[in-house]
Design an enzyme around this catalytic site. Sequence first.
Site, PDB file in Angstrom:
ATOM      1  N   ALA A   1       0.830  -1.212   0.000  1.00  0.00           N
ATOM      2  CA  ALA A   1       0.000   0.000   0.000  1.00  0.00           C
ATOM      3  C   ALA A   1       0.861   1.258   0.000  1.00  0.00           C
ATOM      4  CB  ALA A   1      -0.940  -0.007   1.205  1.00  0.00           C
ATOM      5  N   GLU A   2       1.863   1.309   0.862  1.00  0.00           N
ATOM      6  CA  GLU A   2       2.694   2.512   0.938  1.00  0.00           C
ATOM      7  C   GLU A   2       3.544   2.686  -0.311  1.00  0.00           C
ATOM      8  OE1 GLU A   2       5.298   5.254   3.927  1.00  0.00           O
ATOM      9  OE2 GLU A   2       4.180   3.540   4.704  1.00  0.00           O
ATOM     10  N   THR A   3       4.010   1.606  -0.876  1.00  0.00           N
ATOM     11  CA  THR A   3       4.794   1.692  -2.115  1.00  0.00           C
ATOM     12  C   THR A   3       3.957   2.284  -3.240  1.00  0.00           C
ATOM     13  OG1 THR A   3       6.191  -0.171  -1.474  1.00  0.00           O
ATOM     14  CG2 THR A   3       6.084   0.351  -3.822  1.00  0.00           C
TER      15      THR A   3
END
Length: 115
Positions: free
Chosen positions: A38-40
């Site tokens: 998700a953060e990537t």
Amino acid sequence: MRIEFVEATAERVVGRMPVEGNTQPMGLLHGGASCVLAETLGSTGAGLHAGEGRFAAGIEINATHHRSATSGYVTGVATLLHGGRTLATYDIEITDERGRRVCTARLTCMLRDVH
């Protein structure tokens, strides 16, 4: 993590990641791996939104894990919710190969000038 990008624009980033190699001891997709995906994806979109000479840094992420995944790939789709000058927020939906939602996340990134 072996994340593969499928599509990347400031408005939408799509990527996939294998479950194998990203599991916790019980053989289920690790919740932290879902957060990394998700953060990537969200920070990639935020960086594209920020533009040349600027960068994005994640300042808040939250995730709800709806179901487990034990094999195959999971796919994440990050969609821009807010794109301002100093903040960008993305909604990230992670699904399994059957299209079932595994995780829902939201990421906010701070946008700054490179010095």
